[in-house]
Design a protein around this motif. Sequence first.
Motif, PDB file in Angstrom:
ATOM      1  N   UNK A 278      25.615  17.795 -18.750  1.00 22.12           N
ATOM      2  CA  UNK A 278      24.276  17.260 -18.478  1.00 22.12           C
ATOM      3  C   UNK A 278      23.930  16.150 -19.463  1.00 22.12           C
ATOM      4  N   UNK A 279      24.303  16.333 -20.710  1.00 20.76           N
ATOM      5  CA  UNK A 279      24.037  15.295 -21.706  1.00 20.76           C
ATOM      6  C   UNK A 279      24.803  14.014 -21.370  1.00 20.76           C
ATOM      7  N   UNK A 280      26.051  14.180 -20.943  1.00 18.34           N
ATOM      8  CA  UNK A 280      26.837  13.023 -20.553  1.00 18.34           C
ATOM      9  C   UNK A 280      26.277  12.337 -19.317  1.00 18.34           C
ATOM     10  N   UNK A 281      25.762  13.124 -18.348  1.00 19.53           N
ATOM     11  CA  UNK A 281      25.180  12.554 -17.141  1.00 19.53           C
ATOM     12  C   UNK A 281      23.897  11.792 -17.465  1.00 19.53           C
ATOM     13  N   UNK A 282      23.075  12.334 -18.351  1.00 25.22           N
ATOM     14  CA  UNK A 282      21.839  11.644 -18.735  1.00 25.22           C
ATOM     15  C   UNK A 282      22.148  10.292 -19.365  1.00 25.22           C
ATOM     16  N   UNK A 283      23.196  10.247 -20.193  1.00 28.32           N
ATOM     17  CA  UNK A 283      23.561   9.000 -20.852  1.00 28.32           C
ATOM     18  C   UNK A 283      24.242   8.012 -19.903  1.00 28.32           C
ATOM     19  N   UNK A 284      24.982   8.522 -18.932  1.00 26.68           N
ATOM     20  CA  UNK A 284      25.827   7.649 -18.111  1.00 26.68           C
ATOM     21  C   UNK A 284      25.275   7.384 -16.715  1.00 26.68           C
ATOM     22  N   UNK A 285      24.189   8.061 -16.309  1.00 27.13           N
ATOM     23  CA  UNK A 285      23.694   7.894 -14.935  1.00 27.13           C
ATOM     24  C   UNK A 285      23.285   6.456 -14.649  1.00 27.13           C
ATOM     25  N   UNK A 286      22.792   5.745 -15.666  1.00 28.81           N
ATOM     26  CA  UNK A 286      22.412   4.344 -15.451  1.00 28.81           C
ATOM     27  C   UNK A 286      23.611   3.518 -15.010  1.00 28.81           C
ATOM     28  N   UNK A 287      24.804   3.957 -15.368  1.00 33.02           N
ATOM     29  CA  UNK A 287      26.002   3.220 -14.997  1.00 33.02           C
ATOM     30  C   UNK A 287      26.258   3.240 -13.499  1.00 33.02           C
ATOM     31  N   UNK A 288      25.738   4.261 -12.816  1.00 29.96           N
ATOM     32  CA  UNK A 288      25.826   4.268 -11.355  1.00 29.96           C
ATOM     33  C   UNK A 288      25.057   3.069 -10.806  1.00 29.96           C
ATOM     34  N   UNK A 289      23.859   2.853 -11.349  1.00 30.60           N
ATOM     35  CA  UNK A 289      23.087   1.677 -10.963  1.00 30.60           C
ATOM     36  C   UNK A 289      23.780   0.391 -11.372  1.00 30.60           C
ATOM     37  N   UNK A 290      24.397   0.399 -12.555  1.00 32.34           N
ATOM     38  CA  UNK A 290      25.136  -0.792 -13.003  1.00 32.34           C
ATOM     39  C   UNK A 290      26.216  -1.163 -11.997  1.00 32.34           C
ATOM     40  N   UNK A 291      26.908  -0.162 -11.479  1.00 36.29           N
ATOM     41  CA  UNK A 291      27.961  -0.412 -10.505  1.00 36.29           C
ATOM     42  C   UNK A 291      27.403  -1.048  -9.243  1.00 36.29           C
ATOM     43  N   UNK A 292      26.311  -0.488  -8.719  1.00 38.15           N
ATOM     44  CA  UNK A 292      25.696  -1.057  -7.523  1.00 38.15           C
ATOM     45  C   UNK A 292      25.194  -2.477  -7.798  1.00 38.15           C
ATOM     46  N   UNK A 293      24.595  -2.681  -8.958  1.00 38.66           N
ATOM     47  CA  UNK A 293      24.115  -4.016  -9.302  1.00 38.66           C
ATOM     48  C   UNK A 293      25.248  -5.014  -9.420  1.00 38.66           C
ATOM     49  N   UNK A 294      26.340  -4.596 -10.060  1.00 34.04           N
ATOM     50  CA  UNK A 294      27.478  -5.497 -10.226  1.00 34.04           C
ATOM     51  C   UNK A 294      28.140  -5.793  -8.885  1.00 34.04           C
ATOM     52  N   UNK A 295      28.300  -4.760  -8.036  1.00 35.90           N
ATOM     53  CA  UNK A 295      28.935  -4.953  -6.729  1.00 35.90           C
ATOM     54  C   UNK A 295      28.129  -5.904  -5.865  1.00 35.90           C
ATOM     55  N   UNK A 296      26.814  -5.736  -5.876  1.00 35.17           N
ATOM     56  CA  UNK A 296      25.961  -6.546  -5.000  1.00 35.17           C
ATOM     57  C   UNK A 296      25.664  -7.927  -5.565  1.00 35.17           C
ATOM     58  N   UNK A 297      25.880  -8.126  -6.874  1.00 32.65           N
ATOM     59  CA  UNK A 297      25.491  -9.397  -7.489  1.00 32.65           C
ATOM     60  C   UNK A 297      26.272 -10.579  -6.914  1.00 32.65           C
ATOM     61  N   UNK A 298      27.540 -10.355  -6.565  1.00 30.94           N
ATOM     62  CA  UNK A 298      28.350 -11.449  -6.042  1.00 30.94           C
ATOM     63  C   UNK A 298      27.858 -11.966  -4.713  1.00 30.94           C
TER      64      UNK A 298
END
Length: 474
Positions: free
Chosen positions: A62-82
Motif C-alpha cells: 500500500x505504501x508503494x502504491x501510494x507513492x507510485x500511483x501518480x505514475x499511472x497518470x504519468x504513463x497516460x499523459x506521456x502516451x497521449x502527449x505525442x
Amino acid sequence: MITTVGVSAASLDDRGSVRAIYLWFAAAAGALGGLLFGYDWVVIGGAKPFYEVFFHLNSPALQGWAMSCALVGCLFGAVSSGSLSNHFGRRRLLTLAAVAFAVSSLGTGLAHSFIIFVVWRILGGYAIGLASGVSPMYIAEISPARLRGRLVSLNQVAIVFGILLAQVVNWLIARPVPPGASASEILYSWNGQVGWRWMFAVTAIPSLLFLVASLLVPESPRWLASKGRHEDALRVLERLGGRSYAQHVMEDFAAVSEAQPQRSLLAELRSSGVAPILLLGVLLAVLQQWCGINVIFNYAQEIFAAAGYQVSDILFNIVVTGAVNVVFTFVAFFTIDRFGRRFLLLTGLCGLILIYAVLGLLYRMHLQGKPMLVLVLAAIACYAMSLAPATWVVISEIFPNRIRGSAVSISITALWSACFLLTYTFPLLNASLGAAGTFWTYGAVCLAGAVFLALRLPETKGRTLEEIETDFRK
C-alpha cells in the motif's frame, strides 16, 4: 550540405537583445511545466509520514502504491502527449497540463479517503506526463542550435527548483515531531490532520502562474511549419531571432522536409535509420530512472532513517538534498553546450557507479550519520549535472521533426514505465536485499548504461535539429 542554423549562423538583428529576452521568456514559460513536474513529483515525500498514518497504510504494498500511483497518470499523459501535441500543438498541451496541475493539487489536499487520494494523484501524474513530454520538446523547437542545450536544460533547472520548493514548503509547513512519537500521536497532530493537505494544495499557486504563462508564449514554429502554416512559423521565428535567422531555419526545414516526406510512425520505423534512434531514446530514458536517484527523493525518509536520523532531521536533510540538486544542475546548465551531452552522461554514470559501491559497503557495515549523508549528496550531485538534464536534451533533439512528437511520447512513456517499476519495487527490493544490495543493484545498472552510451550515443552539441536529423540518416 545543410547550413548551420542558430545565432552563430544567422546572427540576431539590431533588436537582438529584445529578441533574446523574448526567446528566454518563451523558454522559461515552457520550463514552468518542469517546475510543476518537480514540485508535484516530490511533494509527496514530505507528506508521506503523515498521510500514511491518516490513511492507515501499514503494508509495503500500500505504501508503494501510494507513492507510485501518480505514475499511472504519468504513463497516460506521456502516451497521449505525442498525438495530442501533434494535433493541437505544443502550446495548448502546456495549458492543459497547467489546468490539470491546479485541479489535482486541490483535490489531493481535500481527499478524505485513500481511493480519492489515489484518483487525484493519478490526475496530477497525468499533468506530469504531459509536461515532461511537451515542455522540453517545445523549448528545443524554439531554440537556436548554439543555445539549445542550455535552454532545454532550463527545463531541468525548473524541475530541481520545483523539487527544492516542495522540500522547503514541506519543511516550513510541518511542525516538529517529538522523537519516538507514536502513530496515534502523529495521526491526531496538526501534521497528521492538516499539514500534509497544505503540502499538496500549495501546488495550485505555481500552477496558475504556469497557466498564465502558457497563454502568452508563441506556438512552436517547427510544429506550425509541419502543418503547412509557413507564414505563421516565419512570424514566430522572426520574433525569436530576426528575419535572417527565420529565413535560414525555414530553408533548412524545407530542405529536410523535401528529402524526407511526411510518413506514419510505423512507416518510419520500417526504415533502417529511425528504429535505432528510437531505441536509443527509449533506453536513455529508462537509464535515467533505473540509475536509482529518484528513490532518494521519494523514499528519503527510509534512506535517512536507515542512516540513523530522526524525523525532524530527515525533513531538514531532504531540503539539503534539494539544494545540492539545484546547485549541480547549474553546473550542467553552464557546461552542456561546452562539453557536450555525451561527456556529461558518461562522467555522471561513472561517478554514480563509484558512489553506489561505497554507499552499499557502508550500509553493509551499519555505519550511520554524516558519511552517509555526504555520499547521498554526492550521488545527487552526479545525477544533477549529468543524467537529469542531458537525458531531456538528447530526447528532445535526436528525433526527426516529422515524428518528434510521437517519438518523444514513446521515450517519455518508457521513462515513466521505468520510474513506476523503480518506485513501486524499491520497498520490496530494500526489504529483500537490504539498502546495501539495493544500491549495488543500481550501480550495476549504471555500469551497463555507461557501456551502452559509450558505444551508441553520438555528440549532438552545436548542431541544428535539421543537421542532427540529416546525420542520423547517413
